[in-house]
Design an enzyme around this catalytic site. Structure first.
Site, PDB file in Angstrom:
ATOM      1  N   ASP A  15     -40.798  39.790  18.177  1.00 52.25           N
ATOM      2  CA  ASP A  15     -39.910  38.677  17.817  1.00 52.25           C
ATOM      3  C   ASP A  15     -38.534  38.839  18.476  1.00 52.25           C
ATOM      4  O   ASP A  15     -38.054  39.955  18.656  1.00 52.25           O
ATOM      5  CB  ASP A  15     -39.763  38.634  16.289  1.00 52.25           C
ATOM      6  CG  ASP A  15     -39.211  37.301  15.818  1.00 52.25           C
ATOM      7  OD1 ASP A  15     -39.143  36.356  16.629  1.00 52.25           O
ATOM      8  OD2 ASP A  15     -38.841  37.203  14.641  1.00 52.25           O
ATOM      9  N   HIS A  32     -39.257  34.721  26.811  1.00 56.60           N
ATOM     10  CA  HIS A  32     -40.677  35.079  26.726  1.00 56.60           C
ATOM     11  C   HIS A  32     -41.108  35.842  27.995  1.00 56.60           C
ATOM     12  O   HIS A  32     -41.886  36.783  27.926  1.00 56.60           O
ATOM     13  CB  HIS A  32     -41.533  33.826  26.542  1.00 56.60           C
ATOM     14  CG  HIS A  32     -41.275  33.110  25.236  1.00 56.60           C
ATOM     15  ND1 HIS A  32     -41.225  33.760  24.028  1.00 56.60           N
ATOM     16  CD2 HIS A  32     -41.061  31.793  24.955  1.00 56.60           C
ATOM     17  CE1 HIS A  32     -40.988  32.893  23.048  1.00 56.60           C
ATOM     18  NE2 HIS A  32     -40.876  31.694  23.598  1.00 56.60           N
ATOM     19  N   SER A  60     -48.959  32.526  17.756  1.00 52.91           N
ATOM     20  CA  SER A  60     -49.550  32.336  16.431  1.00 52.91           C
ATOM     21  C   SER A  60     -50.113  30.930  16.282  1.00 52.91           C
ATOM     22  O   SER A  60     -49.730  30.015  17.021  1.00 52.91           O
ATOM     23  CB  SER A  60     -48.501  32.596  15.342  1.00 52.91           C
ATOM     24  OG  SER A  60     -47.669  31.470  15.192  1.00 52.91           O
ATOM     25  N   ASN A  63     -47.440  28.513  16.178  1.00 50.84           N
ATOM     26  CA  ASN A  63     -46.572  28.275  17.339  1.00 50.84           C
ATOM     27  C   ASN A  63     -46.837  26.934  18.026  1.00 50.84           C
ATOM     28  O   ASN A  63     -46.023  26.467  18.829  1.00 50.84           O
ATOM     29  CB  ASN A  63     -46.698  29.417  18.367  1.00 50.84           C
ATOM     30  CG  ASN A  63     -46.010  30.699  17.942  1.00 50.84           C
ATOM     31  OD1 ASN A  63     -46.368  31.796  18.381  1.00 50.84           O
ATOM     32  ND2 ASN A  63     -45.011  30.604  17.080  1.00 50.84           N
ATOM     33  N   ARG A  66     -44.040  24.326  18.012  1.00 49.54           N
ATOM     34  CA  ARG A  66     -42.817  24.458  18.819  1.00 49.54           C
ATOM     35  C   ARG A  66     -42.739  23.305  19.822  1.00 49.54           C
ATOM     36  O   ARG A  66     -43.737  22.606  20.055  1.00 49.54           O
ATOM     37  CB  ARG A  66     -42.827  25.804  19.549  1.00 49.54           C
ATOM     38  CG  ARG A  66     -42.711  26.946  18.582  1.00 49.54           C
ATOM     39  CD  ARG A  66     -42.441  28.260  19.265  1.00 49.54           C
ATOM     40  NE  ARG A  66     -42.217  29.266  18.252  1.00 49.54           N
ATOM     41  CZ  ARG A  66     -41.521  30.371  18.422  1.00 49.54           C
ATOM     42  NH1 ARG A  66     -40.985  30.641  19.596  1.00 49.54           N
ATOM     43  NH2 ARG A  66     -41.355  31.229  17.448  1.00 49.54           N
TER      44      ARG A  66
HETATM   45  C1  FPP Z   1     -41.440  35.348  19.152  1.00 47.92           C
HETATM   46  O1  FPP Z   1     -40.111  35.219  19.571  1.00 47.92           O
HETATM   47  C2  FPP Z   1     -42.285  35.520  20.309  1.00 47.92           C
HETATM   48  C3  FPP Z   1     -43.293  34.673  20.635  1.00 47.92           C
HETATM   49  C4  FPP Z   1     -43.646  33.492  19.862  1.00 47.92           C
HETATM   50  C5  FPP Z   1     -44.075  34.899  21.851  1.00 47.92           C
HETATM   51  C6  FPP Z   1     -44.315  36.333  22.169  1.00 47.92           C
HETATM   52  C7  FPP Z   1     -44.745  36.420  23.575  1.00 47.92           C
HETATM   53  C8  FPP Z   1     -44.369  37.404  24.418  1.00 47.92           C
HETATM   54  C9  FPP Z   1     -43.574  38.578  24.033  1.00 47.92           C
HETATM   55  C10 FPP Z   1     -44.795  37.332  25.787  1.00 47.92           C
HETATM   56  C11 FPP Z   1     -45.968  38.233  25.985  1.00 47.92           C
HETATM   57  C12 FPP Z   1     -47.141  37.463  25.785  1.00 47.92           C
HETATM   58  C13 FPP Z   1     -48.157  37.417  26.627  1.00 47.92           C
HETATM   59  C14 FPP Z   1     -48.310  36.264  27.481  1.00 47.92           C
HETATM   60  C15 FPP Z   1     -49.148  38.491  26.694  1.00 47.92           C
HETATM   61  P1  FPP Z   1     -39.345  33.900  19.197  1.00 47.92           P
HETATM   62  O2  FPP Z   1     -39.560  32.905  20.265  1.00 47.92           O
HETATM   63  O3  FPP Z   1     -39.736  33.440  17.835  1.00 47.92           O
HETATM   64  O4  FPP Z   1     -37.866  34.403  19.206  1.00 47.92           O
HETATM   65  P2  FPP Z   1     -36.681  33.920  18.264  1.00 47.92           P
HETATM   66  O5  FPP Z   1     -37.041  34.364  16.883  1.00 47.92           O
HETATM   67  O6  FPP Z   1     -35.521  34.649  18.823  1.00 47.92           O
HETATM   68  O7  FPP Z   1     -36.567  32.441  18.411  1.00 47.92           O
END
Ligand code: FPP
Length: 239
Positions: A15, A32, A60, A63, A66
């Site tokens: 996260d 990301h 998820s 997601n 979004r």
């Molecule tokens: C949550 O951060 C992260 C995600 C929803 C995506 C996670 C994906 C990656 C780390 C890329 C790796 C994945 C692959 C393609 C293998 P957030 O967007 O909720 O962050 P925030 O809480 O700061 O908004």
């Protein structure tokens, strides 16, 4: 660190990508993308420690709600990152598995995921489970529905075997980055006795040193599995 005190299975809620990007006035997708770089670093660190199973939450079931551009960007990122990194992961002896529903995913993407699983099927150095279009409630309902359809009695053992993580053991350590303190529908059944570790580091900044802090915290925990002492715990949970 003593290997006996190392988790045999780490699960991570990665996260903080969006906030990492927003702090830099960059689009969320840039966070990301940097998240993929962080994942590569953590995979390498886990390999170095000899940790046999790593499971990460990449997308998820929730997601999908979004903004469309972020969703399509995440789908594309999985595709691109996989094509780019597959050979290197295979060379390192990593077995890839993708856990989650295929519903909503393009057939071409599903084929890429299945091909990667097939290519790396016999690898032994580490299992990397990538949870994509995954939700813990979906996993439980899907497993129970398949058992019911087959007429199999629903027991803890049959559920363990039917859930998407099987045959991997339950996570010993669940890490969530990004200063949030929730499970967010990740591995709800399988984390029943996992040690929880929350890091304020945003995922793109999470590195080998941050992982070591999590491992140190884990090594200092006494796992009781509902019993009163650690020694009685070892017989409490099936391997
Ligand atoms: C949550 O951060 C992260 C995600 C929803 C995506 C996670 C994906 C990656 C780390 C890329 C790796 C994945 C692959 C393609 C293998 P957030 O967007 O909720 O962050 P925030 O809480 O700061 O908004």
């Amino acid at each position: 660190m003593k290997s006996a005190k190392l988790p045999q299975h780490i699960a991570i809620v990665m996260d903080g990508n969006g906030r990492w990007a927003q702090k830099r006035h960059m689009p969320r997708l840039a966070g990301h993308k940097r998240g993929v770089d962080a994942l590569k670093v953590v995979i390498q660190a886990c390999l170095g420690h000899g940790i046999p199973v790593l499971t990460v939450f990449a997308f998820s079931s929730e997601n999908w709600s979004r903004p469309t551009g972020e969703v399509s960007g995440l789908l594309e990122l999985l595709n691109v990152a996989l094509r780019r990194e597959l050979a290197a992961l295979h060379d390192r002896g990593i077995r890839l598995r993708f856990l989650g529903s295929q519903h909503g995913l393009a057939p071409e993407l599903c084929a890429v995921l299945r091909d990667a699983e097939q290519l790396t099927h016999a690898n032994q150095a580490m299992v990397l489970n990538i949870c994509f279009n995954y939700g813990g409630r979906w996993d439980i309902v899907d497993a129970a529905a398949r058992l019911a359809a087959a007429g199999t009695p629903i027991t803890e053992m049959s559920m363990n075997a039917a859930l998407s993580l099987a045959p991997c053991p339950d996570p010993d350590l669940l890490i969530r980055t990004g200063d949030e303190y929730r499970l967010s529908n990740f591995l709800l059944w399988q984390c029943a006795y996992s040690e929880l570790y929350f890091s304020s580091v945003l995922w793109p900044d999470f590195d080998a040193a941050a992982l070591d802090l999590a491992l140190e915290a884990y090594a200092s925990r006494e796992r009781r599995f509902g019993r009163t002492t650690q020694s009685s715990a070892s017989s409490a949970v099936p391997a």
